[in-house]
Design an enzyme around this catalytic site. Structure first.
Site, PDB file in Angstrom:
ATOM      1  N   GLU A 146       0.476  -1.333   0.167  1.00 38.38           N
ATOM      2  CA  GLU A 146      -0.519   0.250   0.362  1.00 38.38           C
ATOM      3  C   GLU A 146       0.453   1.227   0.184  1.00 38.38           C
ATOM      4  O   GLU A 146       0.162   2.359  -0.792  1.00 38.38           O
ATOM      5  CB  GLU A 146      -0.965   0.320   1.041  1.00 38.38           C
ATOM      6  CG  GLU A 146      -1.901  -0.993   1.127  1.00 38.38           C
ATOM      7  CD  GLU A 146      -1.615  -2.328   1.488  1.00 38.38           C
ATOM      8  OE1 GLU A 146      -0.720  -2.659   2.105  1.00 38.38           O
ATOM      9  OE2 GLU A 146      -2.535  -2.969   1.630  1.00 38.38           O
ATOM     10  N   PHE A 158     -11.480  -7.501  13.886  1.00 37.95           N
ATOM     11  CA  PHE A 158     -10.023  -7.848  12.915  1.00 37.95           C
ATOM     12  C   PHE A 158     -10.050  -6.724  12.045  1.00 37.95           C
ATOM     13  O   PHE A 158     -10.858  -5.977  11.511  1.00 37.95           O
ATOM     14  CB  PHE A 158     -10.715  -8.812  12.727  1.00 37.95           C
ATOM     15  CG  PHE A 158     -10.235  -9.944  11.711  1.00 37.95           C
ATOM     16  CD1 PHE A 158      -8.940  -9.528  12.420  1.00 37.95           C
ATOM     17  CD2 PHE A 158      -9.561  -9.288  10.096  1.00 37.95           C
ATOM     18  CE1 PHE A 158      -7.347 -10.159  11.006  1.00 37.95           C
ATOM     19  CE2 PHE A 158      -9.100 -10.449   9.006  1.00 37.95           C
ATOM     20  CZ  PHE A 158      -8.042 -10.349   9.912  1.00 37.95           C
ATOM     21  N   GLN A 159      -8.788  -6.262  12.204  1.00 37.52           N
ATOM     22  CA  GLN A 159      -8.517  -5.425  10.729  1.00 37.52           C
ATOM     23  C   GLN A 159      -8.991  -4.083  11.201  1.00 37.52           C
ATOM     24  O   GLN A 159      -8.689  -2.821  10.485  1.00 37.52           O
ATOM     25  CB  GLN A 159      -8.535  -5.954   9.891  1.00 37.52           C
ATOM     26  CG  GLN A 159      -7.753  -7.044   9.297  1.00 37.52           C
ATOM     27  CD  GLN A 159      -7.662  -6.887   7.986  1.00 37.52           C
ATOM     28  OE1 GLN A 159      -8.043  -6.606   7.250  1.00 37.52           O
ATOM     29  NE2 GLN A 159      -6.427  -7.860   7.530  1.00 37.52           N
ATOM     30  N   LYS A 199     -18.012  -1.405   5.916  1.00 32.02           N
ATOM     31  CA  LYS A 199     -18.749  -1.584   4.921  1.00 32.02           C
ATOM     32  C   LYS A 199     -19.755  -2.005   4.667  1.00 32.02           C
ATOM     33  O   LYS A 199     -19.977  -2.136   3.901  1.00 32.02           O
ATOM     34  CB  LYS A 199     -17.928  -3.774   5.135  1.00 32.02           C
ATOM     35  CG  LYS A 199     -17.890  -4.262   4.240  1.00 32.02           C
ATOM     36  CD  LYS A 199     -17.364  -5.874   4.624  1.00 32.02           C
ATOM     37  CE  LYS A 199     -16.841  -6.381   3.699  1.00 32.02           C
ATOM     38  NZ  LYS A 199     -16.522  -7.818   3.812  1.00 32.02           N
ATOM     39  N   MET A 230      24.145   9.330   2.381  1.00 28.84           N
ATOM     40  CA  MET A 230      23.622  10.161   3.176  1.00 28.84           C
ATOM     41  C   MET A 230      24.377  10.528   4.091  1.00 28.84           C
ATOM     42  O   MET A 230      25.066  11.142   5.240  1.00 28.84           O
ATOM     43  CB  MET A 230      22.973  11.362   2.909  1.00 28.84           C
ATOM     44  CG  MET A 230      22.604  12.256   3.577  1.00 28.84           C
ATOM     45  SD  MET A 230      23.888  13.618   3.030  1.00 28.84           S
ATOM     46  CE  MET A 230      22.312  13.822   1.355  1.00 28.84           C
TER      47      MET A 230
END
Ligand SMILES: Cc1ncc(C[n+]2csc(CCOP(=O)(O)OP(=O)(O)O)c2C)c(N)n1
Lengths: 177, 578
Positions: free
Chosen positions: B68, B130-131, B180, B493
């Site tokens: 993602e 969940f999630q 949802k 760097m």
């Protein structure tokens, strides 16, 4: 330069949306500014909320964070004012053992002299309520502390400005666009 | 179908009310906003939307990234090169949190982006389902606006608002979290674009008196200097800026995100300011009499120590965001508004002028920088390859017309310093956040938004491995990006700082790298590795000539440093050449 630390009352007019409190408090948090008190309620305009937040910062700091508040999409306007520019008050409640009310005549004098209101009395306890400036409330608390306080709570500051705020005008200008 | 036809058709479709599901409404909103491509990754809480995407796949192309974070950066790359809103989508919980780095990057670099995340059923909110994560809470400090939708009927209005906010005024990322049940439920769908939000003034009105006051200061100045930033590009004010610079004869420098607004070769373009910027504009910031900042925000990487920054100068600040005025540097004149308009107005008020002697001072300092730094970077005599000479070859082969997407580190500074930019929107890099892992996915988005442009990603061996999985996206989507990894086997760097400020204690900066060529080939991407100077020119030529994606690894000097350098917290005039 306005670098002197002052007690400032910040008023933020906002849309009535969940989540704004988060955005607003994050602005203080990122700059390590401690919030002395915070009150939020409906304002004089329908659908518009008003946050009243008391902080101890310099006017330079205040100017900068006003910009950060107004940058938030749902913030309509933000203002800050010094104590001289506002009329303000806080309120508080004390819960005290009922027996003291009768055993300690001193308490009755304190209530009378300070203009404190008795909200309720029952067998176990009685409740006092007072509105006023912070120092009046503090002095009352000191006086009552001697006898024992079961519970004490103080509200955030509420405040109105002496000068007019142009917020209503601004909103109607938008609505007529 | 071309873009205008698509939009027209979409508009017609939205006139009538229809009963459709929330997830179909989401897709229809995207189409109505002209979105034809989005980047994302599916999962449980966003599956109804993916199911609708399947139905609409001829109208809207979904790019499955491999992470993602890749989706967010790809959407950013898309937005940066096109000026359109980039769109990224993810599921709830881990999908949503993986977007956060890209969102934070877009926020600080003012990139228009709309992120859509799925969320658990609304009756489960707050139950540690969940999630479930509080993505609205998590993203609050790094979004321009965010909102959680729990009812299907809210979808059209909220999405319209999201696009409006993301792209208007000072652009930024918006996150819309959709439960949802809202995706599944039906609504009476009708789409109206958002044209205003009452508490939000995207573009402040220009105060003509401020423009006049600015012009007066500039007309009277002996040593004026312009520093422009991305505000010029976001405001599409490149032409106006050029006209201002030329009419008043003002030496003009740019911040890293302002790069490419004016061609590198322009005689009044005096280079980059900031920590690894050019010697002359940094030094002369503390000698100019009027400093004109345009669409830039006086980032600390640009100003160094604020206590010694341009103290002798009158400061004029052009910006669209009122909160930027006096935030870091106190200004004498502030001009709020859109840069295109305000520079247009300024132009009328300016006197024609040249500042030949003053420009000469820049040239003299450039000569010093050339002798001490640039010559050795671009035409080295020592054995090891330099990053600079790789950039030089890329300039030659692309004739300065490529869009350069750089990651973060030494190679980024070298890419910004030495790329020739003929066209605007050619420098796509993570400025404010400095996000390693940005370039590979951002290059995907950039190339897909501008298929006619050559897109070359310049990446360090460290940052490459932060999102290396996006090679899979490149392969699957057949995106012909050119990927150049400048391999110094160090987190260069950081190693440079360790060398200069930590007594050469190279704590955890040395990298043992895999065979990058084999990895690229494993993804069926043409690949080559260059270790010697003699091979470089041909390899770059071959890469640019290729019609497909191409991976080029160049093994460069392990312990080269990037100079000039303003040490952190030092004054810009204390810039070091070695
Ligand atoms: C996500 C992230 N983690 C850490 C850093 C700190 N950081 C800045 S530059 C750098 C080294 C980059 O190394 P490399 O990608 O090999 O590029 P080089 O500097 O060698 O060109 C690091 C670790 C960062 N900017 N971003």
């Amino acid at each position: 330069m306005n670098q002197e630390i002052k007690t400032l009352t910040i008023s933020i007019y906002t849309e009535n949306n969940i989540g704004l409190l988060n955005r607003i408090s994050a602005i203080f948090q990122r700059r390590h500014i401690n919030i002395e008190s915070l009150t939020t309620s409906q304002s004089e305009i329908e659908g518009v909320n008003r946050f009243v937040i008391v902080v101890n910062i310099t006017e330079d700091q205040a100017k900068k964070i006003m910009g950060q508040f107004e940058k938030q999409i749902e913030v309509i306007r933000a203002y800050y004012h010094t104590d001289e520019e506002t009329i303000y008050t806080e309120s508080c409640m004390f819960k005290i053992k009922s027996s003291l009310l009768f055993e300690e005549p001193q308490i009755q004098n304190i209530i009378k002299d300070s203009g404190t209101r008795i909200v309720t009395v029952n067998k176990e306890f009685f409740v006092l309520e007072k509105s006023g400036r912070r120092n009046e409330i503090e002095s009352l608390r000191r006086d009552l502390n001697v006898f024992g306080i079961m519970q004490f709570v103080r509200s955030g500051r509420i405040s109105v400005t002496k000068e007019e705020m142009k917020i209503t005008e601004m909103l109607s200008a938008f609505n007529n666009q | 179908m071309n873009n205008t036809e698509t939009t027209k058709k979409a508009q017609e479709e939205t006139q009538k009310t229809e009963r459709i599901s929330g997830s179909e409404a989401i897709i229809r909103c995207l189409i109505a906003e002209g979105v034809d491509i989005l980047y994302g990754y599916p999962g449980g809480a966003i599956m109804p939307v993916y199911d609708e995407l399947y139905k609409y796949k001829d109208r809207i192309h979904h790019v499955l990234t491999r992470h993602e974070q890749g989706a967010a950066h790809a959407a950013q790359g898309f937005a940066r090169i096109s000026g359109r809103v980039g769109v990224a989508m993810a599921t709830s919980g881990p999908g949503a949190t993986n977007l956060i780095t890209g969102i934070a990057d877009a926020q600080i670099d003012s990139t228009p982006m709309v992120c859509i995340t799925g969320q658990v059923f609304s009756h489960l909110l707050g139950s540690d389902a969940f999630q479930e994560t509080d993505i609205v809470g998590i993203s609050t400090p790094v979004t321009k606006w965010n909102h959680q939708v729990t009812k299907a009927s809210e979808i059209p209005e909220v999405l319209a608002k999201a696009f409006y906010i993301a792209k208007s005024g000072r652009p930024g990322p918006v996150l819309i979290d959709i439960t949802k049940d809202a995706q599944v439920a039906e609504l009476d769908f009708k789409y109206e674009k958002c044209t205003g939000v009452r508490s939000y003034i995207p573009i402040p009105k220009i105060n003509i008196d401020a423009v006049k006051a600015a012009a007066e200061l500039i007309n009277a100045a002996k040593k004026p200097m312009i520093v422009w930033g991305q505000g010029v590009i976001l405001g599409k004010a490149e032409e106006e800026l050029k006209a201002v610079i030329e009419k008043a004869g003002i030496p003009s420098a740019w911040t890293i995100l302002g790069a490419s607004a004016i061609p590198t070769s322009h005689p009044l373009n005096v280079g980059m300011v900031g920590m690894h910027g050019n010697y002359a504009p940094n030094k002369l910031t503390n000698e100019c009499d009027v400093l004109i900042a345009i669409g830039m925000r006086f980032d600390d990487r640009v100003t160094g120590d604020l206590k010694t920054y341009a103290k002798q100068a009158k400061v004029i600040h052009f910006d669209i965001d009122p909160a930027e005025i006096d935030k870091n540097v106190k200004t004498d004149v502030a001009v709020l508004g859109n840069s295109k308009e305000s520079l247009g107005l300024l132009l009328e008020e300016l006197n024609e002028n040249t500042h030949t002697e003053w420009l000469q001072e820049f040239k003299e300092l450039y000569a010093i920088e050339f002798e001490k730094v640039i010559k050795n970077d671009l035409s080295p005599t020592k054995e090891g390859l330099t990053m600079g000479e790789v950039l030089k070859q890329i300039n030659i082969e692309t004739k300065g017309n490529a869009a350069i997407v750089s990651d973060v580190g030494q190679h980024q500074m070298i890419a910004c310093r030495y790329s020739e930019f003929n066209k605007t929107k050619s420098n796509i890099t993570s400025g404010g956040l400095g996000t390693m892992g940005f370039a590979l996915p951002a290059a995907i988005g950039a190339k897909m938004a501008a298929p006619d442009r050559e897109v070359v990603a310049i990446i360090g061996d460290g940052g490459y491995q932060m999102n290396i999985q996006e090679l899979g996206t490149i392969f699957q989507q057949k995106v012909p990006v050119k990927i150049v990894v400048l391999n110094n086997e160090f987190l260069g760097m950081v190693r440079q700082w360790q060398q200069l400020f930590f007594d050469k204690r190279y704590a955890s900066t040395e990298m043992t790298n895999p065979d990058f060529v084999t990895i690229a080939k494993g993804y069926y991407i043409e690949a080559k590795k260059v270790t010697k100077r003699e091979e470089l020119a041909d390899a770059v030529k071959e890469m640019i000539a290729s019609k497909n994606s191409y991976f080029l690894e160049v093994c460069v000097e392990k312990e080269d440093n990037v100079f000039p350098m303003v040490p952190a917290g030092a004054s810009v005039s204390d810039i070091r050449l070695s």
